[in-house]
Design a protein around this motif. Structure first.
Motif, PDB file in Angstrom:
ATOM      1  N   GLY A  13       0.851  -1.231  -0.182  1.00 16.31           N
ATOM      2  CA  GLY A  13      -0.082  -0.076  -0.136  1.00 16.31           C
ATOM      3  C   GLY A  13       0.802   1.208  -0.110  1.00 16.31           C
ATOM      4  O   GLY A  13       0.579   2.033  -0.590  1.00 16.31           O
ATOM      5  N   PHE A  14       2.031   1.098   0.673  1.00 17.69           N
ATOM      6  CA  PHE A  14       2.780   2.502   0.759  1.00 17.69           C
ATOM      7  C   PHE A  14       3.464   2.703  -0.576  1.00 17.69           C
ATOM      8  O   PHE A  14       3.526   3.853  -1.125  1.00 17.69           O
ATOM      9  N   ASP A  15       4.132   1.565  -1.013  1.00 15.87           N
ATOM     10  CA  ASP A  15       4.630   1.776  -2.455  1.00 15.87           C
ATOM     11  C   ASP A  15       3.761   2.324  -3.217  1.00 15.87           C
ATOM     12  O   ASP A  15       4.058   3.214  -4.242  1.00 15.87           O
ATOM     13  N   LEU A  72       0.889   4.126  -2.970  1.00 15.12           N
ATOM     14  CA  LEU A  72       0.541   5.661  -2.648  1.00 15.12           C
ATOM     15  C   LEU A  72       1.840   6.701  -3.205  1.00 15.12           C
ATOM     16  O   LEU A  72       1.584   7.615  -3.487  1.00 15.12           O
ATOM     17  N   LEU A  73       2.946   5.959  -2.904  1.00 19.81           N
ATOM     18  CA  LEU A  73       4.071   6.744  -3.149  1.00 19.81           C
ATOM     19  C   LEU A  73       4.165   6.742  -4.726  1.00 19.81           C
ATOM     20  O   LEU A  73       4.507   7.917  -5.097  1.00 19.81           O
ATOM     21  N   ARG A 121       4.447  10.084  -6.933  1.00 16.20           N
ATOM     22  CA  ARG A 121       5.419  10.686  -7.665  1.00 16.20           C
ATOM     23  C   ARG A 121       4.984  10.660  -9.229  1.00 16.20           C
ATOM     24  O   ARG A 121       5.651  11.243  -9.923  1.00 16.20           O
ATOM     25  N   GLU A 167       8.412   7.596 -12.337  1.00 23.07           N
ATOM     26  CA  GLU A 167       9.356   7.506 -11.249  1.00 23.07           C
ATOM     27  C   GLU A 167       9.040   6.198 -10.278  1.00 23.07           C
ATOM     28  O   GLU A 167       7.835   6.178  -9.867  1.00 23.07           O
ATOM     29  N   GLY A 176       9.371   2.425  -4.089  1.00 22.75           N
ATOM     30  CA  GLY A 176       9.762   1.085  -3.543  1.00 22.75           C
ATOM     31  C   GLY A 176       9.819   0.037  -4.704  1.00 22.75           C
ATOM     32  O   GLY A 176      10.703   0.060  -5.452  1.00 22.75           O
ATOM     33  N   ARG A 177       8.757  -1.121  -4.420  1.00 22.25           N
ATOM     34  CA  ARG A 177       8.876  -2.045  -5.385  1.00 22.25           C
ATOM     35  C   ARG A 177       8.049  -2.018  -6.697  1.00 22.25           C
ATOM     36  O   ARG A 177       8.123  -2.814  -7.507  1.00 22.25           O
TER      37      ARG A 177
END
Lengths: 270, 270
Positions: free
Chosen positions: A48-50, A52-53, A57, A159, A162-163
């Motif tokens: 989830g974090f990856d 939203l990041l 970006r 961009e 994370g993964r």
């Protein structure tokens, strides 16, 4: 993949979703004009974090309009609900199931493939601004030709986050020279559904060698003198899934969107 | 907390940051006009998803302009760098360190408090659109009066996300009646730094009982006949930290922002 325009065009979002829930399978361009359409990408919570990041970006391709947490399949009661009734797992005309980045199924109902830890990201779709374009007299070739919009993987890299990494995917609408500026002006008012075009003309610079061979959707005939205009596309995170290969991802099938209850006016700026 | 306007106003972002790095401590309103200013909130990585979700659900108060991953303290080389040189941990005039939601330190240098798992969220600040307001002849009371902008916790609840919840925080600028519409029009073009006001007049409806007693920053004198105009404020996630009490959070001190290398023009829509 031809589509019979007309019969479903004037349906309310809830009525359109009911037809899809009952099994109708077709692209959603032109249906329920005036209401936002969104892309779906559901990923395991640990990504989830990856995701939203990645969206933060790459805001042109991934404008996040909503996030449904694990076990949430509508947002009835929200201030501006996207899905005031129904079920995210059944109300889209067609889904795609990816395992380790490979497309393994394209069901009309995703319930049996869903997993309790999936977070669903709802990402604005450019079908949303086709209504204001049409109102301004700007022709939409794929609607006139009764096909799905053509979409292309480009040579532009997003961009990474994370993964998650992958190419920018774009949708293309050919336009006559005297209407391109109007299309830019109108679509720039809808940043939540990709906003202004990312590229006008010169498909080769995007790494697109053959407009007649889209990576998703259908080709459209381009009238002489018209220019291909490219908008960032919400299939971009799906392309990131193909490249990044999370163990499970469930998306809509390109062009087969979730029709939301959010009126376009709620997305218009300024 | 008075501030001597003028001497630092015309500095480049890098030169202003060098002064803060060397120990200068003052609010940043009016400094390096033409460049975006941002709020900082650094949280442990395991809260990263909750924070981005909180931002997605509260876009007026939490427009995320950048995310620095653990160990990243500038973004030199990025396409549109926020911090092309320098160090996020030293280049802000004053920091706040929260442990379990309690303010435990307000250092001028956050390096010794930093932890290797912190993710830094950079959130647009309304100081950014003060330059275009001033250019349009719209007076900024706190700049004229040489104080920090007044900020208030409101009775409006943010949409919660995971472990993060809290009230909307607003900044206030009083304006004469004939300039409010212009201020709305101009600030609406900068959604990345809070955009249009969330509330015009009627502070009581926000739960603000005394404009002379802001929760953050300094009070400003309001000329007779002027109306308080409220914008969503990037201290909102800091208020969520106070309420939600993560074990560690590091922020800027309200009004003491990171001055970025991003020109305002990069944020202007449409």
């Amino acid at each position: 993949m031809s589509q019979a325009a007309g019969s479903t065009a004037a349906l309310s979002p809830a009525a359109a979703r009911a037809q899809f829930r009952a099994g109708l399978r077709r692209p959603t361009s032109g249906i329920s004009p005036g209401f936002a359409q969104v892309n779906l990408l559901a990923l395991p919570r640990e990504l989830g974090f990856d995701m939203l990041l990645f969206a933060q970006r790459n805001p042109k391709s991934c404008p996040v309009l909503g996030v449904f947490e694990p076990g949430q399949f509508h947002d009835a009661g929200a201030r501006n609900p996207l899905l005031a009734e129904g079920d995210l797992r059944t109300d889209i005309p067609a889904y795609r199931v990816y395992r380790d980045g490979e497309l393994t199924a394209e069901p009309g109902d995703a319930t049996q493939h869903w997993r309790e830890d999936l977070v669903a990201f709802l990402i604005g779709c450019s079908f949303t601004f086709e209504a204001p374009l049409l109102e301004a007299g700007i022709p939409i070739a794929h609607i006139e030709q009764g096909v799905n919009v053509p979409m292309y993987k480009t040579a532009i890299r997003c961009e990474p986050a994370g993964r998650l990494s992958g190419p920018l995917v774009v949708s293309m609408r050919p336009l006559p020279a005297d209407l391109i500026a109007d299309a830019v002006r109108i679509t720039s008012r809808y940043p939540g559904v990709h906003g202004a075009p990312v590229h006008i003309g010169s498909p080769a610079e995007l790494g697109i060698t053959d407009l007649d061979a889209p990576d998703f959707g259908d080709p459209v005939q381009i009238p002489a003198g018209w220019t291909p205009v490219f908008w960032a596309c919400g299939v971009t995170p799906q392309a990131a899934v193909m490249e990044s290969a999370p163990e499970l991802a469930i998306s809509h099938a390109p062009g087969h969107m979730l029709i939301t209850d959010l009126p376009n006016t709620a997305l218009q700026v300024p």
